[in-house]
Design an enzyme around this catalytic site. Structure first.
Site, mmCIF file in Angstrom:
data_model
loop_
_atom_site.group_PDB
_atom_site.id
_atom_site.type_symbol
_atom_site.label_atom_id
_atom_site.label_comp_id
_atom_site.label_asym_id
_atom_site.label_seq_id
_atom_site.Cartn_x
_atom_site.Cartn_y
_atom_site.Cartn_z
ATOM 1 C CB SER A 1 -4.240 -4.662 18.377
ATOM 2 O OG SER A 1 -4.439 -3.486 17.603
ATOM 3 C CG ASP B 1 -1.275 -8.390 19.512
ATOM 4 O OD1 ASP B 1 -0.793 -9.228 20.294
ATOM 5 O OD2 ASP B 1 -0.717 -7.300 19.252
ATOM 6 N N GLY C 1 6.559 -1.195 22.206
ATOM 7 C CA GLY C 1 6.823 0.193 21.823
ATOM 8 C C GLY C 1 8.254 0.457 21.376
ATOM 9 C CE LYS D 1 10.905 -3.272 21.382
ATOM 10 N NZ LYS D 1 9.457 -3.258 21.583
ATOM 11 C CB SER E 1 9.993 -3.624 17.297
ATOM 12 O OG SER E 1 8.843 -3.925 16.529
ATOM 13 C CG ASP F 1 2.341 -2.793 15.911
ATOM 14 O OD1 ASP F 1 2.424 -2.280 14.782
ATOM 15 O OD2 ASP F 1 1.420 -2.524 16.700
ATOM 16 N NE ARG G 1 -2.424 7.405 -6.892
ATOM 17 C CZ ARG G 1 -3.020 7.703 -8.031
ATOM 18 N NH1 ARG G 1 -3.620 6.772 -8.731
ATOM 19 N NH2 ARG G 1 -3.019 8.948 -8.495
HETATM 20 P P1 13P Z 1 6.723 -4.135 19.404
HETATM 21 O O1 13P Z 1 6.160 -2.871 19.978
HETATM 22 O O2 13P Z 1 8.097 -4.407 19.927
HETATM 23 O O3 13P Z 1 6.680 -4.171 17.933
HETATM 24 O O4 13P Z 1 5.819 -5.344 19.935
HETATM 25 C C1 13P Z 1 4.565 -5.604 19.359
HETATM 26 C C2 13P Z 1 3.813 -6.634 20.097
HETATM 27 O O5 13P Z 1 4.315 -7.330 20.955
HETATM 28 C C3 13P Z 1 2.380 -6.798 19.758
HETATM 29 O O6 13P Z 1 1.740 -7.690 20.610
#
Ligand code: 13P
Length: 316
Positions: free
Chosen positions: A50, A83, A185, A188, A218, A260, A285
């Protein structure tokens, strides 16, 4: 083998009823966790970067990390994708830097401007052998500094199937991100969501074989949400897309599924756990390692949800 674009992946995903995971990368541990998972599951992979990731890690570092991943995994087709590029200029820069796929997201602009901006990116990208994902309709939630529509409004901003046909035909884009009720995010939904599978179906009937993309996918896995909340975090209301809905969409025309938040939560949960259980720990680590391992097992699970495990060879 060198980086690939997404054409063959999407062709096979559409034909054989699965979706390819597109995972966001920001550093070495996240990339390694994802790549180790696809290597074990023999799945095709899209690594996406991104604007925020470019700013945080710098392109040259991220590309160098991805370069190693590609060299170490010659049997895995790996695409590198921008992205949410929001201007022609950023898309052009990524094409020039060696990305194999770019997204132009002009979905907040009026239809005609979205078409014009996307067509301009398509012309430049295609003349350089790079594929283009575009977006029509608006998602909810917040992704980095991009704020979408509010969660109550998501259903009013779904992709219009008639417009989608016109958009694809007038821009020549290679895939289209559709708004079907998901959001970016960790927050949702407030209640169990219903995705607009009818939108996917309507578009695919009129554009057979054309790959669609689902952002905001996600699931906000309970395991990591619970660990975060147990070890000092505060995400009680986090809620994601049920995995059954993702699997269902993957069997339809959705060929790319963006993830993400689940990566972020896996890493954060493990780091919180290590710090809570070993407050004296200060070796990176010792907490980044468990975070990377959690990402790997989470991604392995996701590849099964998407149905792309074992599909690397057919996408080469
Ligand atoms: P999420 O926030 O659901 O992981 O979506 C990520 C996304 O669509 C990145 O473009």
């Amino acid at each position: 083998m060198p980086l690939v674009d997404t054409k063959k992946m999407f062709e096979m995903a559409y034909k054989n009823g699965y979706a390819v995971g597109a995972f966001n990368v920001n550093n070495m541990e996240i990339t390694q966790g994802i790549v180790d998972a696809v290597a074990e599951e023999k799945a095709p992979l899209i690594l996406q970067i991104s604007r925020g990731a470019r700013k945080y890690a710098s392109m040259s570092y991220l590309m160098a990390i991805i370069d190693v991943a590609v060299k170490e995994n010659p049997d895995i087709p790996i695409a590198v994708h921008l992205d949410h590029g929001d201007t022609f200029e950023i898309c052009k820069q990524c094409v020039d830097e060696g990305f194999t796929s770019v997204m132009i997201d002009a979905s907040s602009l009026p239809f005609k401007q979205n078409v014009d901006t996307t067509a301009k990116v398509v012309e430049y990208a295609h003349s350089n052998g790079v594929v283009v994902e575009a977006e029509l309709g608006q998602l909810g939630g917040i992704e980095e500094d991009i704020e979408g529509v509010s969660s109550d409004e998501v259903s009013k901003h779904l992709t219009d199937p008639d417009q989608a046909i016109e958009f694809v035909n007038s821009t020549g884009c290679d895939s289209l991100a559709v708004a079907v009720g998901t959001s970016h995010g960790a927050y949702k939904f407030k209640t169990v969501p219903k995705l607009a599978f009818d939108v996917i179906e309507k578009i695919s009937k009129r554009l057979p074989g054309f790959p669609l993309v689902m952002h905001g996918s996600s699931s906000v896995l309970k395991e990591f949400k619970d660990l975060i909340n147990k070890y000092g975090g505060n995400m009680p209301d986090a809620m994601g897309v049920p995995e059954e809905a993702i699997s269902k969409a993957a069997k339809m025309a959705i060929c790319k599924v963006n993830i993400d938040t689940d990566l972020r939560m896996a890493l954060t949960a493990k780091i919180r756990q290590v710090f809570a259980e070993n407050p004296a720990e200060f070796d990176p680590r010792k907490y980044l390692g468990p975070g990377r391992a959690a990402i790997k097992s989470m991604v392995k699970h996701k590849l099964n949800v998407l149905g792309c495990n074992g599909k690397a060879a057919e996408c080469l």
